[in-house]
Scaffold this motif. Structure first.
Motif, PDB file in Angstrom:
ATOM      1  N   GLN A 122     -36.735 -57.774  23.348  1.00 19.51           N
ATOM      2  CA  GLN A 122     -35.342 -58.139  23.067  1.00 19.51           C
ATOM      3  C   GLN A 122     -35.329 -58.971  21.795  1.00 19.51           C
ATOM      4  O   GLN A 122     -36.086 -59.943  21.678  1.00 19.51           O
ATOM      5  CB  GLN A 122     -34.729 -58.925  24.234  1.00 19.51           C
ATOM      6  N   VAL A 123     -34.489 -58.561  20.844  1.00 19.89           N
ATOM      7  CA  VAL A 123     -34.428 -59.263  19.559  1.00 19.89           C
ATOM      8  C   VAL A 123     -32.979 -59.581  19.194  1.00 19.89           C
ATOM      9  O   VAL A 123     -32.038 -59.087  19.821  1.00 19.89           O
ATOM     10  CB  VAL A 123     -35.054 -58.409  18.419  1.00 19.89           C
ATOM     11  N   ILE A 124     -32.847 -60.389  18.161  1.00 23.25           N
ATOM     12  CA  ILE A 124     -31.517 -60.772  17.679  1.00 23.25           C
ATOM     13  C   ILE A 124     -31.169 -59.924  16.457  1.00 23.25           C
ATOM     14  O   ILE A 124     -31.923 -59.876  15.488  1.00 23.25           O
ATOM     15  CB  ILE A 124     -31.501 -62.275  17.315  1.00 23.25           C
ATOM     16  N   LEU A 125     -30.022 -59.251  16.530  1.00 24.03           N
ATOM     17  CA  LEU A 125     -29.493 -58.489  15.393  1.00 24.03           C
ATOM     18  C   LEU A 125     -28.302 -59.290  14.868  1.00 24.03           C
ATOM     19  O   LEU A 125     -27.437 -59.707  15.640  1.00 24.03           O
ATOM     20  CB  LEU A 125     -29.036 -57.109  15.891  1.00 24.03           C
ATOM     21  N   THR A 126     -28.281 -59.523  13.548  1.00 22.72           N
ATOM     22  CA  THR A 126     -27.183 -60.310  12.979  1.00 22.72           C
ATOM     23  C   THR A 126     -26.813 -59.752  11.599  1.00 22.72           C
ATOM     24  O   THR A 126     -27.452 -58.813  11.117  1.00 22.72           O
ATOM     25  CB  THR A 126     -27.577 -61.815  12.929  1.00 22.72           C
ATOM     26  N   LYS A 127     -25.783 -60.330  10.969  1.00 20.42           N
ATOM     27  CA  LYS A 127     -25.424 -59.918   9.602  1.00 20.42           C
ATOM     28  C   LYS A 127     -26.382 -60.626   8.641  1.00 20.42           C
ATOM     29  O   LYS A 127     -26.726 -61.794   8.865  1.00 20.42           O
ATOM     30  CB  LYS A 127     -23.984 -60.353   9.281  1.00 20.42           C
ATOM     31  N   ASN A 128     -26.778 -59.959   7.567  1.00 22.30           N
ATOM     32  CA  ASN A 128     -27.781 -60.619   6.720  1.00 22.30           C
ATOM     33  C   ASN A 128     -27.227 -61.805   5.920  1.00 22.30           C
ATOM     34  O   ASN A 128     -27.982 -62.594   5.384  1.00 22.30           O
ATOM     35  CB  ASN A 128     -28.560 -59.625   5.841  1.00 22.30           C
ATOM     36  N   ASP A 129     -25.884 -61.957   5.925  1.00 21.53           N
ATOM     37  CA  ASP A 129     -25.319 -63.132   5.251  1.00 21.53           C
ATOM     38  C   ASP A 129     -24.874 -64.207   6.260  1.00 21.53           C
ATOM     39  O   ASP A 129     -24.123 -65.109   5.930  1.00 21.53           O
ATOM     40  CB  ASP A 129     -24.137 -62.718   4.357  1.00 21.53           C
ATOM     41  N   SER A 130     -25.349 -64.082   7.520  1.00 23.70           N
ATOM     42  CA  SER A 130     -24.881 -65.011   8.559  1.00 23.70           C
ATOM     43  C   SER A 130     -25.548 -66.376   8.478  1.00 23.70           C
ATOM     44  O   SER A 130     -25.065 -67.338   9.075  1.00 23.70           O
ATOM     45  CB  SER A 130     -25.149 -64.418   9.952  1.00 23.70           C
ATOM     46  N   GLY A 131     -26.679 -66.445   7.786  1.00 25.00           N
ATOM     47  CA  GLY A 131     -27.417 -67.709   7.718  1.00 25.00           C
ATOM     48  C   GLY A 131     -28.212 -67.985   8.995  1.00 25.00           C
ATOM     49  O   GLY A 131     -28.848 -69.027   9.113  1.00 25.00           O
ATOM     50  N   ILE A 132     -28.172 -67.040   9.936  1.00 26.38           N
ATOM     51  CA  ILE A 132     -28.901 -67.234  11.200  1.00 26.38           C
ATOM     52  C   ILE A 132     -30.329 -66.731  11.027  1.00 26.38           C
ATOM     53  O   ILE A 132     -30.547 -65.573  10.659  1.00 26.38           O
ATOM     54  CB  ILE A 132     -28.178 -66.486  12.343  1.00 26.38           C
ATOM     55  N   GLU A 133     -31.284 -67.639  11.256  1.00 24.79           N
ATOM     56  CA  GLU A 133     -32.681 -67.254  11.052  1.00 24.79           C
ATOM     57  C   GLU A 133     -33.522 -67.314  12.303  1.00 24.79           C
ATOM     58  O   GLU A 133     -34.649 -66.809  12.344  1.00 24.79           O
ATOM     59  CB  GLU A 133     -33.300 -68.155   9.972  1.00 24.79           C
ATOM     60  N   VAL A 142     -21.304 -67.157  18.870  1.00 25.00           N
ATOM     61  CA  VAL A 142     -20.992 -66.117  19.857  1.00 25.00           C
ATOM     62  C   VAL A 142     -22.050 -65.008  19.767  1.00 25.00           C
ATOM     63  O   VAL A 142     -22.281 -64.436  18.703  1.00 25.00           O
ATOM     64  CB  VAL A 142     -19.587 -65.522  19.609  1.00 25.00           C
ATOM     65  N   VAL A 143     -22.674 -64.755  20.909  1.00 25.66           N
ATOM     66  CA  VAL A 143     -23.743 -63.755  20.965  1.00 25.66           C
ATOM     67  C   VAL A 143     -23.337 -62.648  21.933  1.00 25.66           C
ATOM     68  O   VAL A 143     -22.980 -62.914  23.083  1.00 25.66           O
ATOM     69  CB  VAL A 143     -25.065 -64.399  21.451  1.00 25.66           C
ATOM     70  N   GLY A 144     -23.415 -61.420  21.485  1.00 25.11           N
ATOM     71  CA  GLY A 144     -23.061 -60.284  22.337  1.00 25.11           C
ATOM     72  C   GLY A 144     -24.277 -59.685  23.007  1.00 25.11           C
ATOM     73  O   GLY A 144     -25.387 -59.748  22.479  1.00 25.11           O
ATOM     74  N   ALA A 145     -24.072 -59.120  24.199  1.00 22.44           N
ATOM     75  CA  ALA A 145     -25.140 -58.397  24.905  1.00 22.44           C
ATOM     76  C   ALA A 145     -24.490 -57.389  25.847  1.00 22.44           C
ATOM     77  O   ALA A 145     -23.320 -57.545  26.225  1.00 22.44           O
ATOM     78  CB  ALA A 145     -26.037 -59.356  25.678  1.00 22.44           C
ATOM     79  N   GLN A 146     -25.263 -56.366  26.197  1.00 24.48           N
ATOM     80  CA  GLN A 146     -24.713 -55.338  27.089  1.00 24.48           C
ATOM     81  C   GLN A 146     -24.805 -55.791  28.541  1.00 24.48           C
ATOM     82  O   GLN A 146     -25.834 -56.327  28.980  1.00 24.48           O
ATOM     83  CB  GLN A 146     -25.481 -54.020  26.902  1.00 24.48           C
ATOM     84  N   ALA A 152     -28.908 -59.255  28.127  1.00 18.50           N
ATOM     85  CA  ALA A 152     -27.902 -60.220  28.606  1.00 18.50           C
ATOM     86  C   ALA A 152     -28.599 -61.439  29.208  1.00 18.50           C
ATOM     87  O   ALA A 152     -28.171 -62.578  28.988  1.00 18.50           O
ATOM     88  CB  ALA A 152     -26.981 -59.553  29.626  1.00 18.50           C
ATOM     89  N   ASP A 153     -29.690 -61.193  29.940  1.00 26.80           N
ATOM     90  CA  ASP A 153     -30.458 -62.318  30.517  1.00 26.80           C
ATOM     91  C   ASP A 153     -31.057 -63.177  29.402  1.00 26.80           C
ATOM     92  O   ASP A 153     -31.017 -64.404  29.460  1.00 26.80           O
ATOM     93  CB  ASP A 153     -31.611 -61.805  31.395  1.00 26.80           C
ATOM     94  N   ALA A 154     -31.610 -62.503  28.394  1.00 28.77           N
ATOM     95  CA  ALA A 154     -32.249 -63.237  27.289  1.00 28.77           C
ATOM     96  C   ALA A 154     -31.202 -64.034  26.507  1.00 28.77           C
ATOM     97  O   ALA A 154     -31.454 -65.177  26.111  1.00 28.77           O
ATOM     98  CB  ALA A 154     -32.991 -62.266  26.369  1.00 28.77           C
TER      99      ALA A 154
END
Ligand code: ARG
Length: 250
Positions: A122-133, A142-146, A152-154
């Motif tokens: 399980q990994v984090i997918l984000t926008k490349n300009d989000s500043g999230i590293e 806000v984090v989305g999961a299925q 969702a557990d992670a």
């Protein structure tokens, strides 16, 4: 004559006559299938490159893998599309024989899992300009999961993050692109697939959890699971395994 034989067979069963035991047939996994000569597969086609819809047609690694396993099992595979979060119940209620949908081994799921056919995480997918590293940067975000996934557990473990669940993995990625969420937690091969097709997206390197993918069936269907594991072993030994991984970029 036929009737006499039947009576003899019943008598043998009642008496438990061991010398006559060859008149009793053992139950096989094929006998336990919902429909004769068919393996009904619950699948949620919202997860490229595992499974997705292309012009209404189902495509992906899992779909091609089932066509390979079909050869070894000798029964016809029939897909039944359903929402991911309902597949475990459908398997346990006997609505489908197996579930195939990039399922991750998870001891909390009350089903049988096959031997693994792919490695995942399980990994984090984000926008490349989000500043999230890293996951720590998701505090207050806000984090989305299925719904019903190990993602969702992670996501629920990420400190300070607000988790938004959706039934459909595609919608989560659309919401991320539209700036309605800051990140999505999803299987690594799916995340990399989106990253490759959209330059505004990036996969963070550090996985939240390492996993393996397997096929699921009901706990009452051990014979079927044995047959599936045999078929998976043959598939993994065949050239098709590497070919399909290359075809789907996995
Ligand atoms: N690997 C994750 C899990 O088992 C997510 C699978 C989602 N699959 C899908 N087709 N949407 O929970």
């Amino acid at each position: 004559m036929k009737k006499m034989f039947k009576i003899a067979a019943v008598a043998a069963m009642v008496l438990g006559c061991s010398a006559c035991s060859n008149t009793q047939e053992e139950t096989t996994w094929e006998d336990q299938l919902i429909e004769e000569n068919k393996l009904i597969v619950g699948i949620s086609p919202d997860y490229p490159p595992y499974e997705s819809l292309e012009n209404g047609e189902m495509v992906g690694f899992d779909v091609d893998m089932m066509a390979e396993l079909e050869k070894y099992l000798g029964v016809e595979v029939e897909f039944e599309q359903m929402t991911f979060s309902t597949i475990v119940d459908a398997v346990n209620l006997g609505q489908v024989d197996v579930g195939v949908s990039g399922f991750t081994y998870d001891p909390e799921r009350q089903v049988l899992f096959s031997d693994p056919y792919l490695e995942s995480a399980q990994v984090i997918l984000t926008k490349n300009d989000s500043g999230i590293e890293s996951a720590a940067d998701l505090n207050g975000k806000v984090v989305g999961a299925q719904l019903g996934t190990t993602g969702a557990d992670a996501a629920a473990e990420i400190e300070g993050a607000t988790v938004e669940l959706n039934q459909d993995a595609n919608i989560l990625v659309e919401a991320l692109k539209a700036g309605q969420m800051d990140a999505v937690v999803i299987d690594i091969l799916v995340a990399q697939n989106y990253e490759a097709s959209d330059s505004s997206l990036v996969v963070l390197e550090e996985p939240l959890i390492d996993e393996e993918n397997g096929i699921i069936c009901s706990t009452s269907n051990e014979l079927l699971m044995e047959a599936l594991n045999d078929a998976i072993a043959q598939f993994k030994d065949s050239d098709a395994y590497e070919e399909l991984k290359t075809k789907w970029g996995m």
